[in-house]
Every structure is written in structure tokens, then in C-alpha cells.
Design an enzyme around this catalytic site. Sequence first.
Site, PDB file in Angstrom:
ATOM      1  CG  ASP B 110      59.800 -25.326 -20.552  1.00 59.22           C
ATOM      2  OD1 ASP B 110      60.901 -25.751 -20.968  1.00 59.22           O
ATOM      3  OD2 ASP B 110      58.883 -26.082 -20.202  1.00 59.22           O
ATOM      4  CG  HIS B 117      58.559 -31.005 -28.795  1.00 63.15           C
ATOM      5  ND1 HIS B 117      57.578 -31.851 -28.328  1.00 63.15           N
ATOM      6  CD2 HIS B 117      58.193 -29.757 -28.384  1.00 63.15           C
ATOM      7  CE1 HIS B 117      56.661 -31.164 -27.669  1.00 63.15           C
ATOM      8  NE2 HIS B 117      57.001 -29.882 -27.685  1.00 63.15           N
ATOM      9  CD  GLU B 180      56.037 -30.276 -22.791  1.00 66.16           C
ATOM     10  OE1 GLU B 180      56.706 -29.372 -22.245  1.00 66.16           O
ATOM     11  OE2 GLU B 180      55.325 -30.090 -23.801  1.00 66.16           O
ATOM     12  CD  GLU B 182      60.603 -29.144 -20.700  1.00 65.61           C
ATOM     13  OE1 GLU B 182      61.264 -28.191 -20.221  1.00 65.61           O
ATOM     14  OE2 GLU B 182      59.456 -29.020 -21.148  1.00 65.61           O
ATOM     15  CG  ASP B 214      56.534 -27.706 -18.834  1.00 67.37           C
ATOM     16  OD1 ASP B 214      56.131 -27.108 -17.828  1.00 67.37           O
ATOM     17  OD2 ASP B 214      56.282 -27.329 -19.996  1.00 67.37           O
ATOM     18  NE  ARG B 218      51.079 -32.046 -24.387  1.00 71.15           N
ATOM     19  CZ  ARG B 218      52.229 -31.400 -24.352  1.00 71.15           C
ATOM     20  NH1 ARG B 218      52.261 -30.077 -24.498  1.00 71.15           N
ATOM     21  NH2 ARG B 218      53.351 -32.039 -24.129  1.00 71.15           N
ATOM     22  CD  GLN B 221      50.338 -26.715 -24.120  1.00 73.17           C
ATOM     23  OE1 GLN B 221      50.370 -27.823 -23.587  1.00 73.17           O
ATOM     24  NE2 GLN B 221      51.299 -26.295 -24.923  1.00 73.17           N
ATOM     25  CE  LYS B 234      53.369 -26.295 -22.028  1.00 74.73           C
ATOM     26  NZ  LYS B 234      54.256 -27.453 -22.053  1.00 74.73           N
ATOM     27  CB  THR B 238      57.220 -27.298 -13.309  1.00 79.16           C
ATOM     28  OG1 THR B 238      56.287 -26.488 -14.023  1.00 79.16           O
ATOM     29  CG2 THR B 238      58.370 -27.677 -14.222  1.00 79.16           C
ATOM     30  CB  THR B 330      59.304 -31.924 -25.331  1.00 75.93           C
ATOM     31  OG1 THR B 330      58.248 -31.404 -24.538  1.00 75.93           O
ATOM     32  CG2 THR B 330      59.163 -33.417 -25.453  1.00 75.93           C
ATOM     33  CD  GLU B 344      57.225 -34.915 -29.589  1.00 76.77           C
ATOM     34  OE1 GLU B 344      58.028 -35.414 -30.389  1.00 76.77           O
ATOM     35  OE2 GLU B 344      57.592 -34.297 -28.567  1.00 76.77           O
TER      36      GLU B 344
END
Lengths: 399, 399
Positions: B110, B117, B180, B182, B214, B218, B221, B234, B238, B330, B344
Site C-alpha cells: 500500500d 493526503h 481509505e 484507494e 484500507d 487511527r 496505528q 490496518k 482490507t 488514500t 483528513e
Amino acid sequence: MYADHFSLNNLPFGIASSTAHPTRCVVTRLRNTVIFLDGLQGVVSLSKDLIATLRLPTVNKLAARPKYEHKLLREILIDVLGKKTPPELHTEDVSSVQMHLPVDAAGFTDFSCSMEHCLNAGEAIMKKRVLPPGFLHFPIGYTGRTSSLVVSGTPITRPNGHFKQKEEVVDGPTRQMDYELEVAAIIGKSSTLGEPISINDADDHIFGLVLINDWSARDIQGLEMSPLGPMNGKSFATTMSPWIVTLFALEPAEIPARPKDLPVSSYLRDNKQANTYDIKLEAELVTNESTTTICRSELKWMYWTVRDLVAHQTSNGCNLNTGDILATGTISGTVETSHGCLLELTKGGENDFALSDGDSRTYLQDGDMIRLTAHVSEGVGFGDCCGTLLPAIQRQKKL
Amino acid sequence: MYADHFSLNNLPFGIASSTAHPTRCVVTRLRNTVIFLDGLQGVVSLSKDLIATLRLPTVNKLAARPKYEHKLLREILIDVLGKKTPPELHTEDVSSVQMHLPVDAAGFTDFSCSMEHCLNAGEAIMKKRVLPPGFLHFPIGYTGRTSSLVVSGTPITRPNGHFKQKEEVVDGPTRQMDYELEVAAIIGKSSTLGEPISINDADDHIFGLVLINDWSARDIQGLEMSPLGPMNGKSFATTMSPWIVTLFALEPAEIPARPKDLPVSSYLRDNKQANTYDIKLEAELVTNESTTTICRSELKWMYWTVRDLVAHQTSNGCNLNTGDILATGTISGTVETSHGCLLELTKGGENDFALSDGDSRTYLQDGDMIRLTAHVSEGVGFGDCCGTLLPAIQRQKKL
């Protein structure tokens, strides 16, 4: 020295072929004799399903069988190989046999279980002996690449990449080629997505252990790893030893892990007292002229055990598949002779170290071979895990 | 809205089964009709090897075939399906069909291709709009976990993990569950360890593109990623869209990527002018009460192209296998309506955003569904990529 790694007390599993036996299948080893187990069918009565796994080109299906079958197979092998090996079993001296990567691994997590490695690496890179923020709470790690996993003996090509030279970013062959001395658990029984494995069931999911050299290009890694972690600085190759030493063979070496400095979460509370293994590890740098021992370390020095790794990896619901690899990260101790990589030994390339022939190194030179080995107990060891560094590919020629 | 994703101009590949056709095999889709391709044998003359790949439960073997065979198959499908579908081909409405994960992927990288981003995430986390040190030199990324890859529609369990609460580290269900948006390339033709793929050969190795969510916790992470990158934040899941849109279907949407701000290394110099695709992406948050569009973004805004990703991933000698996934990370734009994740959009959870029913969110609540979709050109789209969040597993019950 290696003869006593493979007594009847060990009986590890691997995958081999040879001129006389060109089809890859599951093998074991007794001293220097490799025994091809696809002939076991005619010798003993074992379940058809179990026997079928011995004829395959990876150990995955064997590893996925229930533990009691692994135990039964081990008992039968001790019995059969303790006498004169029956003629139905093809055998060959290890020197004429080609060993292959034993597992088909889709998942590879490389943890960082050694407090000393983290402190030493911090000192070498940032001039600060500080632990990563999560270190005392759970085993930290990164997901590794499996496409470039190779078996011991496969040459390693020096990778190209971007790195900093003074204040500029340049692109070329790494100038800081390093090794990492590691042990890894090979997963046998898989688990289900969304269902964490209890730490007290961890052994049930571990087929056995291997040695791993997580080759690292420190300069490439250094530039790329903020904030997403290592990628091209490691993904060019990872070497695995060919023999998976089962937990049965390791049982006599069970010992308690070092105590934790902080209380751990419930999912990391281990009821097993002797929850790690007394495994002595060694790394040698071999050149055309000399062999130099560059590290002597021990698995029991690790802050986190392989049981912790199984519990943490699955604690968020992530599932494990048969063949997955959970590695310890660099296994280092407190003294300079126990640094499991050159980043630590040379303090980030600042200090040379001497080879036994009077030459010296900071990082690896083309032609250098790294040999990892580990010894467990009487007649039980891991053999070795070797790789020789080849020069980088010239980009101009390839592109 | 979705009907025009799957015209004769698209003809994506996926894997399906149904009550009437319980064996999984390769399928394509025309509007809302799923066409099972295992019956193609009786209809047209194609090489035996190619036909055999259509009967398998993943697209891997099909993806590994040479590009000219993919092209031939596409031309035949346009011809056959452009008329009345022959009775030898089992067809069913998409509503009665179960779609499965289309690929068996061992490798998943990834990347983080969006400059916006990176800047927005930096602002949300560190209050600084700065790019990672490598960003302008090469596509940065991390290796992802493939065991927990699931197909669109699979529920996602809120993960447990460690995170900081004020200054303390605690352990429990994530409080910052994010998505996310993607796109990912699915690798067709594999490569050899030690042999980089030229950026100008990249398309030859890409079977097609999919959408990826994904999922990211947060807070988990945030604590774990220093210095080794994201792992348990993560690796719990997925989500992949079920339809692989081939590069043939994307050809009419080829456009030039944005210019690079810095000169790139030779291995990233792309001779193809129209080296990315005009793909419009959207993310929706769906609750029992409402559907809210939370992001509209475009693939062409990415700083690095999927061709760059193939070149960079293999530039150190790392090999690609068929089925490998190279994802963009992202996909965000410059305005608030184009933020491809909630980190974001909410500036790290500081700001609420409004749902269309008057409710609001910072991060996701149990029961929320995220739906990603993407439209390419007349009759060509990706369908959607959905997942609904389930409550966390109680640790006490499991362990």
C-alpha cells in the site's frame, strides 16, 4: 560441529530434491543423511491424508494437520529411523541434495522483540537510547514481503535504492548492507478472521521454528521508513534456513522468558511458565580468506516470546494462515559480542570491526557470506542459514 | 447509476458462484447480468490452456496468461455477448450471485501516492503540512497483510488494540475507525527476483485495477507506527471490489499524470505520455437513516502513477507475483470535499462532519457502511466496494 544438530532428538522437516530424486517432497534429516518421506507409505500405517502431505513440494499441508498427527509421525520416525532405515525410504547424503524453501508463505511479520536491539539501533541512528513508544506494551513489528523469501544458500544481490549522502538524496547501490539474526515461528494450524488466538493456545498454532536473515540496506531503509516503515530497504531478499525444527524437538529446551517490566494486557498474559526456549545463536562473516564470529546471542533474552507474537498478531482479529512467518526481529544481547546486526555493532557504520584475518568491515562487501546458526540441546540444532552478497545490478544495463 | 458501469466497453473479470452454479469460476458482467465463463469452451475456439483458467476459483491463472490472450478473450467476449448470449453460458442476475475475492494475493503493498493526503495527514497528526522525506523522490509505502483481504460486502469487525488516551496507553476497541479510498493494480505477469521491471514495461504486468478500502484504526496505528509503520491498526481487514477492470477497458480514459516537482531517477522516467487514468472516485457513508457523499476525488491527482509503483517496487530487485496488489494509498484532492479518509476530513477527529439526515460523525460508528465507487467513461466503472462496521469482539469473552 553440525553433526550433532540432527540427532534422533531433532527430526526437523524440510523440502528437498536431488538428481536421484528429482521430485520435491517432505524430508527429514538424521546427522548428514536426508530421508525422503514420500516412501513412508510402504513402511508404516499412517492415515492416508497425513501420508499424502509428505509427497508435496511444501510442508504447508503437513503443517496444517493436527498436532497429534505431528506427534504420531515423530514417534514413528524415531522408531523407524532408530533402527536400520528401511529400503523403501530414499536416503542421500546432504551434500548431494538440493534443499528448497520449506513453506509457501503468504504472511510474514517481522517483529522487533529485543529491547537491546531497539536501544542500540536508537543509539546508532538517533544518538538516543530510547524505546519505541509501543515497545513495553505490545510487540511492535512490520509486515514483510514474501515474494523475495529464499532458502539458505541462495545468493543475495546488493539492492539499488535512494538514500541520503550528506544532505542530498542520491540513487544507487546501497552502501550500508546489513544482516539481521532472527528466529521465526512457522504457523501450522490457521485461524479465522475476527477470532483472536489466545496466548495459551499459541503453541497449538506453531509448527516449528527456523532461522531468518532479514537482510537490510540501512541507508535505503533510513530514508524511506518515515512514517510508513521499512520497504525497499528490506524487500529485496529474506533468507530462511531449510529445516523447520518442531516444538516437540524444542520441548527439552523450554525455559521462562525474562519478566516483563510493565504489566501487560489480558491477551498477553501467558499461563505457560517455560514460555520460551534456550536457543544459542551465532552469526559468522565468511570471506574467501577468513571466518569471523560476529555475534553470539540467545533467544531467551527477547522481551517478547513467539507466543506473544501469535497473540498480538491476532488480537485485532487478523487471521493467520498455515505457512505464515512470525519473526522475532534482530536478536541482540547487552554486550558488543551479542549485537545481532552490523548497525548495532558498528554504531551505524561509525566504527570498524576486525575480521580474523586482520581485514575489517563496517557494512558488508560484495562476496561476503553471512552464516547464521543455532544450537538448542544435545543433538538438536537449526543447521545454518547462509547467503553470499553479489554486486548490485547496473541500472543502465537493465533499463 | 450503476447500470452504465458494466457495458460491453467494460467486461471486467471476477469470481462468482450461486445456488444454480455452486462451483466458483471466472465471470464477467454485462449490465446486471453475470456471465459464468466456464461454459465458454463449447462456444468459441480458444487455446485449451486459456480456457482452463476460466474454470478456476481465482483469476490468478487467467491474469498470468500473456496480454495478447487477454486481448483475444476480450474481443471474443465483445463479439459473443454483443449478440444473444449463447445458451452454453450460464447467466444470472447479479442479485442472486455471490461474488468472491477475485485474486489469491500473497503480496500487497500500500503506497502513499497522494501529496495532498500526506500533507493533510501531517497537519491532522503533527499540525505540520510537511511531506515525508522520501515523498518527492520515490513512491513511499508499506507492506500490507493479505490474510485479512475480503471482498466487498464482507462485514468488518471493529478491532481491539492499544492506543493513547490522554497520556496513558490503554487497550480496547478502536475509537478512531476510519476508511481509505484507494485504487490498486492487480499484477498479471510475474517477474523474477533480482530483475527490476522497466517503468515502460509496467502495463505489461498489470492485469487490471480494483477499488480498495484500507480500513484504518487511527489510534492503534498512531501508537504502533513509530518506527516500523502501520501493522495492527490496518491488518484487521482490507476490502476489495469484486470486479477487476482491465487496462483494455481503461484505455479510452488514459491521460497524462500531473508533472513531477523534482527530476526523478532514471528508473522512474516514463516514456508513456498518457500514463494514468481519468477515474472519478466517490465515497459514501451509509447509515440506516441516510446516505452521505463524503468524498469525491480523482486518480489523476496522484503524484505517483501505478506504473511508478511497479517500477519502484521492483527497483531493488524485489519480484512481483501474479495476484499481487499495488495500491495507491488514500486518493485525496486539494479541497475538503475530496479528502479520501476521515482523518483528513475531521482533522484527526477534531471536527465533526454532517450526515445528510442531520446526524454527524468524526470517525465511524458501529453499523455504518462505507461504499466506494468509481466511474471511468461511458459504460465503464468499478461498481462498488462496501463494508459495514460490526461492534468489537469483547476480549473477556474470547480469551
